[in-house]
Motif scaffolding. Structure first.
Motif, short mmCIF file in Angstrom:
data_model
loop_
_atom_site.label_atom_id
_atom_site.label_comp_id
_atom_site.label_asym_id
_atom_site.label_seq_id
_atom_site.Cartn_x
_atom_site.Cartn_y
_atom_site.Cartn_z
N VAL A 1 81.14 -125.60 10.59
CA VAL A 1 82.29 -125.62 9.68
C VAL A 1 82.72 -123.84 9.22
O VAL A 1 83.93 -123.88 9.07
N VAL A 2 81.53 -123.33 9.09
CA VAL A 2 81.92 -121.99 8.42
C VAL A 2 81.39 -120.89 9.75
O VAL A 2 80.20 -120.67 9.95
N PRO A 3 82.25 -120.00 10.16
CA PRO A 3 81.78 -119.20 11.25
C PRO A 3 80.72 -118.05 10.83
O PRO A 3 80.73 -117.76 9.38
N THR A 4 80.20 -117.44 11.73
CA THR A 4 79.14 -116.67 11.48
C THR A 4 79.50 -115.37 10.57
O THR A 4 78.89 -114.89 9.52
N ALA A 5 80.67 -115.04 10.81
CA ALA A 5 81.21 -113.85 10.02
C ALA A 5 81.34 -113.98 8.58
O ALA A 5 81.09 -112.88 7.83
N TYR A 6 81.19 -115.32 8.29
CA TYR A 6 81.33 -115.58 6.79
C TYR A 6 80.10 -115.99 6.06
O TYR A 6 80.00 -116.54 4.99
N ARG A 7 79.02 -115.93 6.97
CA ARG A 7 77.66 -116.35 6.54
C ARG A 7 76.68 -115.27 6.74
O ARG A 7 75.78 -115.22 7.52
N PRO A 8 76.75 -114.10 5.78
CA PRO A 8 75.90 -113.30 5.70
C PRO A 8 74.47 -113.50 5.57
O PRO A 8 73.46 -112.91 5.94
N SER A 9 74.41 -114.83 5.01
CA SER A 9 72.69 -115.39 4.81
C SER A 9 72.13 -115.60 6.36
O SER A 9 70.97 -115.48 6.32
N GLY A 10 73.12 -115.80 7.04
CA GLY A 10 72.53 -116.13 8.61
C GLY A 10 72.10 -117.81 8.71
O GLY A 10 71.61 -118.30 9.59
N ILE A 11 72.13 -118.31 7.59
CA ILE A 11 71.72 -119.89 7.53
C ILE A 11 72.49 -120.67 8.26
O ILE A 11 73.71 -120.51 7.86
N GLU A 12 71.99 -121.47 9.14
CA GLU A 12 72.96 -122.20 10.28
C GLU A 12 72.86 -123.72 9.63
O GLU A 12 73.94 -124.39 10.08
N ALA A 13 71.96 -124.06 8.74
CA ALA A 13 72.03 -125.62 8.42
C ALA A 13 71.04 -125.38 7.01
O ALA A 13 70.15 -124.51 6.80
N TYR A 14 71.59 -126.33 6.02
CA TYR A 14 71.03 -126.22 4.81
C TYR A 14 69.69 -127.11 4.94
O TYR A 14 68.93 -126.93 4.00
N TYR A 15 69.42 -127.82 5.93
CA TYR A 15 68.12 -128.48 5.97
C TYR A 15 67.46 -128.04 7.27
O TYR A 15 67.92 -127.83 8.42
N SER A 16 66.15 -127.96 7.13
CA SER A 16 65.08 -127.75 8.26
C SER A 16 63.99 -128.10 8.03
O SER A 16 63.59 -128.28 6.71
N PRO A 17 63.18 -128.84 9.11
CA PRO A 17 61.74 -129.60 8.81
C PRO A 17 60.83 -128.50 8.10
O PRO A 17 60.13 -129.01 7.49
N GLU A 18 60.98 -127.00 8.25
CA GLU A 18 60.04 -126.29 7.55
C GLU A 18 60.29 -125.78 6.44
O GLU A 18 59.46 -125.83 5.48
#
Length: 966
Positions: free
Chosen positions: A674-691
């Motif tokens: 929903v939010v392209p990479t250019a607008y996500r400087p955090s680099g986070i691709e999903a708010y949930y991960s198993p780790e």
């Protein structure tokens, strides 16, 4: 001896809770698992394998719950320690009875007004409350008070007994205390325990918590900031400030033995009261009760209830007032049976008898609006009973004059577009970034806003730009970095006004993660920052780094994070919210929130006139009362409700992601989709991960230009071969009774809210599994031809989607003329086009084929109406806009049934060439007049004066028109 030296050290205890979405879920599951395992253990032989396995699980669960229960008054850590002792002593029968009863009371909330009895012969707590029990909870609500003090166990028990002795049966509330020993524990309790309504911070406590819990530690990121090095006398005031940032609704009290007067002078706005030592327990107790009572009050709802009990004679409008026209009827008494008589007893058009006037409030409505302003962090709040559509028009009309330029997100709600028509604004539409794969738009990048402002600056018309109007959050859950948007825009135009349409975001104020991206909170923080000496030093360094030429370098300005001048920037922010959409209110209940430092001097009179213009003289009092009650609810339990709303959304997301059949056909879009990479400087691709669990969300919301509200669940359904409209109507609504109201070609949008339950989430999962199984059976039975058709549909919905068109441009006749006489800016006169279309002689109809043919021959075909396909629901065309080949291609590819402003049997309503030619000549004359005026005023040194004549401008305007060439 202080507790910190007597307790068992647990700093090395590191419990991983990543498999849980929250500590709330972990706690509920822990008590349920304890109940199940102990219920079996007491009936098993101690040497059998199952006994050994369940015994080990009980031990693990007790260890997991032990640090969590420290932050709750019930059952409380003292009782929990007894449970652990019984387990270690092997007294499983006694433990089973206690755990079973505690779990029942926690699940049913009966602990709020019942005492726990562990007597084996006593009556067990019931999950189903009697009417008497429910009325007891309504009459005397329960809350908890956090005490921050590193006291001994004996002192803690003495404190609890003292609190219990002070409580009387005629008190309006029942409350208990939670004692924590450290700075970090206090912050964790604040974020974990939603029963808290007040916090008493006492002197002399350590900084560090004794626990290391992964799921709790994420809340403490960035909170150290050298606090541990501060003297103990300063930790209390600092803790108060931190708690106020996290949960501003809590009442805070400080008990100190040093500098009470000095602290009061510095932090009077943070703390409700500051007490010197332990000199007045009664005063503190009464202050706590008074603080909660203030938030519990509902001035207008209470006045309306009292009015409904008064005997009155009705000799004015409203025959159904007091229920007379219904109860005296032989035919409609079923209406009273359905709605209840109180609804009609409280219905009136009177503004006296203890009531008030919405148009000129001086009594309970005025106070109710003041309470709402406090709750939502506004300087002023106004109630609206005609929905946010009307609220939007009120704000626009109050602040925008004819000829003012307003920068507007083209995909905003239609009320804004019509508001621009009513206000006579020149509209400069901003394009959101497209999500072509899902036939929907995101939000407007900051870079585009800055480029647009700089374009007006080059044209010499920046002074005309009045307002920026954006939707936050969007229907699909894209949330702006509100403070950053305002900072960078104010750096270019310091007096800019911001209107944030938060129709779907009213709940955001009541959760610390969401709050930072709301209009009101951002306005307050921005003003404080601009007034600080630290900001002034940073601003001076920023300006020193820019040379004179840099301020004319558009690319550098766009690439640089700009800072507004603290001496010139004015914080003027408005937010409109549909309270009824995301909080408790009757339909059409909305609020307008104002944080405008120039409101009194520059907006108040105009605002009240606009409010009078659009607000009914007969507002619905039931709607007003529901707004009052909805405010009470979110001030007292908003944090809990919003947190649970998030958790349920996360449950849905995880099920779709992990269920083998569901993920074959469906997928909830995560932030990277929903939010392209250019607008996500955090680099986070999903708010949930198993780790890392859900900790990613906190980091992303702090730094990314756009964030995604996880409670907006956009389900991609393209691989099912079913389009969004069909999925919504044929499957969800008609077959299973599930209501949604937004789709795109290949998505459907689900939203959790504060009323969503675990049962409703379970039902949705059940329905999606049924639909997936039906799809499995259908595809398995397909013939070769049917399969080819199915694959074609899937391809159409997943790979052959038409690109979303940008806003084309306004026709010359509706565009603005800058001082130089050159058409340089993107704004257009939407009002002129809107009313010009009223005259049939100015318009004609062209179908899609005719429009395509006209475009190919060089004609500019101009829409006379708003054209809004639903879905996706945004205006493809507005009055005065040129129909581009990209827009036509998109329209031809749409397979939706409902397109507002387009008649399939006739086509597009467009302006005739003759009408446009006549208007273009008029516009050319205005352009030449502007040139002459500029030259006459001798401003050529400031503004580049064009030498174009009327004939040259007209010729340029009509050069590409076949009719003009004739």
């Amino acid at each position: 001896m202080a507790r910190s030296t007597a307790r068992k050290a647990k700093t090395g205890q590191h419990i991983s809770l990543n498999r849980y979405r929250s500590v709330w879920e972990m706690r509920a599951d822990g008590w349920m698992n304890l109940t199940d395992d102990l219920g079996r253990l007491v009936n098993l032989a101690r040497e059998c394998k199952e006994f050994i396995e369940r015994h080990a699980r009980v031990k693990e669960t007790l260890a997991m719950l032990e640090p969590i229960e420290r932050f709750w008054a019930f059952p409380g850590h003292r009782l929990f320690e007894e449970l652990t002792a019984w387990f270690e002593a092997g007294d499983l029968g006694r433990l089973n009875i206690a755990v079973h009863r505690i779990n029942r009371m926690l699940a049913s909330d009966t602990y709020r007004h019942k005492k726990l009895s562990l007597d084996a012969e006593s009556e067990e707590p019931s999950e189903i409350e009697t009417e008497e029990e429910m009325q007891a909870q309504i009459a005397r609500p329960y809350f908890e008070v956090l005490i921050v003090d590193d006291m001994t166990r004996e002192d803690e028990e003495a404190l609890r007994r003292r609190v219990q002795r002070k409580q009387r049966v005629d008190d309006p509330f029942v409350w208990d205390v939670v004692v924590v020993p450290s700075f970090e524990d206090a912050l964790i309790a604040t974020l974990f325990n939603f029963n808290l309504q007040a916090c008493v911070i006492r002197h002399g406590f350590p900084f560090k918590s004794e626990y290391e819990l992964d799921l709790l530690r994420k809340f403490l990121e960035g909170l150290d900031e050298g606090i541990e090095e501060q003297p103990e006398s300063e930790r209390g005031p600092l803790l108060g400030q931190k708690i106020a940032q996290l949960r501003p609704e809590l009442d805070l009290y400080l008990v100190t033995d040093v500098k009470a007067e000095e602290i009061a002078s510095r932090l009077g706005e943070v703390f409700n009261r500051i007490f010197f030592r332990e000199e007045d327990h009664t005063e503190l107790y009464m202050s706590i009760m008074k603080g909660v009572s203030e938030r519990y009050k509902t001035p207008f709802f209470t006045a309306l209830k009292e009015y409904s009990k008064q005997p009155t004679g009705v000799f004015h409008a409203l025959p159904l007032a007091r229920g007379k026209s219904i109860m005296n009827s032989h035919w409609i008494q079923d209406m009273a049976q359905f709605y209840g008589l109180n609804l009609f007893m409280a219905e009136t058009s009177a503004t006296s008898g203890g009531l008030d006037s919405l148009l000129d409030p001086i009594g309970p409505i005025k106070v109710a609006q003041e309470y709402a302003a406090r709750a939502f962090g506004a300087r002023r709040t106004f109630f609206a009973t005609n929905g946010t559509s009307t609220a939007n028009k009120i704000v626009v009309q109050a602040l925008v004059k004819p000829g003012d330029i307003v920068m507007v997100d083209r995909n905003c709600h239609k009320s804004h577009h019509y508001g621009m028509v009513l206000a006579g604004a020149k509209v400069a539409y901003l394009d959101s970034y497209p999500l072509n794969d899902f036939s929907m738009y995101g939000a407007v990048p900051i870079a585009q806003m800055k480029r647009t402002l700089l374009r007006f600056k080059r044209a010499g018309t920046l002074h005309k730009v009045r307002m920026v109007l954006l939707t936050n959050c969007t229907f699909d859950g894209v949330v702006y970095d509100v403070k950053r948007v305002m900072e960078e825009c104010l750096a270019i135009k310091p007096d800019l006004i911001f209107l944030w349409d938060e129709a779907w975001f009213a709940f955001a104020r009541f959760h610390p993660t969401y709050r930072q991206r709301t209009g009101m909170d951002s306005a307050s923080r921005l003003r404080r920052e601009l007034d600080s000496e630290d900001y002034r030093q940073r601003y001076d360094a920023f300006t020193a780094s820019f040379g004179g030429a840099d301020w004319d370098d558009e690319e550098k300005l766009v690439a640089t994070r700009l800072m507004p001048d603290p001496d010139r920037a004015r914080v003027r922010v408005y937010a409109t919210q549909s309270t009824h959409k995301t909080l408790t209110s009757l339909r059409q209940g909305s609020m307008i929130h104002v944080w405008d430092q120039d409101f009194k001097d520059k907006a108040e009179e105009a605002f009240h006139e606009a409010y009078m213009t659009h607000t009914s003289t007969s507002p619905n009092y039931q709607i007003l009362a529901s707004l009052d009650v909805g405010r009470r609810q979110v001030e007292l339990e908003g944090y809990e409700l919003v947190q649970r709303q998030m958790e349920l959304a996360m449950t849905l997301r995880e099920w779709i992601h992990t269920h083998p059949l569901l993920k074959k056909y469906f997928q909830f879009l995560n932030v990277s989709r929903v939010v392209p990479t250019a607008y996500r400087p955090s680099g986070i691709e999903a708010y949930y991960s198993p780790e890392s669990g859900w900790a990613n969300m906190e980091a992303a919301w702090r730094v990314d230009e756009f964030a995604l509200d996880p409670t907006r669940l956009t389900l991609s359904i393209g691989t099912s071969g079913i389009d969004g409209d069909t999925f919504k109507n044929k499957y969800l609504m008609d077959k299973y009774g599930i209501q949604i109201n937004k789709t795109s070609r290949n998505t459907v949008l689900f939203m959790t809210n504060i009323g969503t339950t675990r049962s409703s989430v379970a039902y949705l999962i059940e329905v999606l599994i049924k639909i997936a199984r039906e799809l499995e059976e259908r595809t398995a039975d397909m013939s070769v031809i049917e399969r080819r058709l199915h694959e074609k549909r899937v391809s159409s919905l997943t790979r052959e989607l038409p690109p979303l068109p940008d806003f084309s441009h306004f026709h010359f006749a509706f565009r603005s003329v800058c001082n130089s006489g050159q058409i340089e800016t993107p704004d257009g006169d939407i009002r002129k086009a809107f009313f010009m279309s009223y005259d049939e002689e100015n318009c004609e109809y062209l179908n899609m084929a005719e429009v395509a043919k006209a475009i190919s021959k060089g004609r500019e075909v101009v829409s006379a109406l708003f054209v809004i396909p639903y879905p996706p629901g945004f205006p493809i065309l507005v009055p005065g806009q040129v129909i581009s080949s990209e827009i036509l291609e998109f329209m031809q590819a749409l397979d939706v049934r409902e397109i507002h402003g387009y008649r399939p049997e006739l086509g597009f309503r467009v302006f005739s060439d003759g009408a446009l030619q006549q208007l273009a000549l008029q516009a050319a004359g205005e352009a030449a007049a502007a040139v002459a005026a500029a030259a006459k005023a001798s401003v050529s040194a400031v503004v580049e004066v064009s030498t174009a004549t009327v004939d040259e401008v007209a010729a340029a305007a009509l050069a590409d028109r076949p009719a003009a060439k004739k």
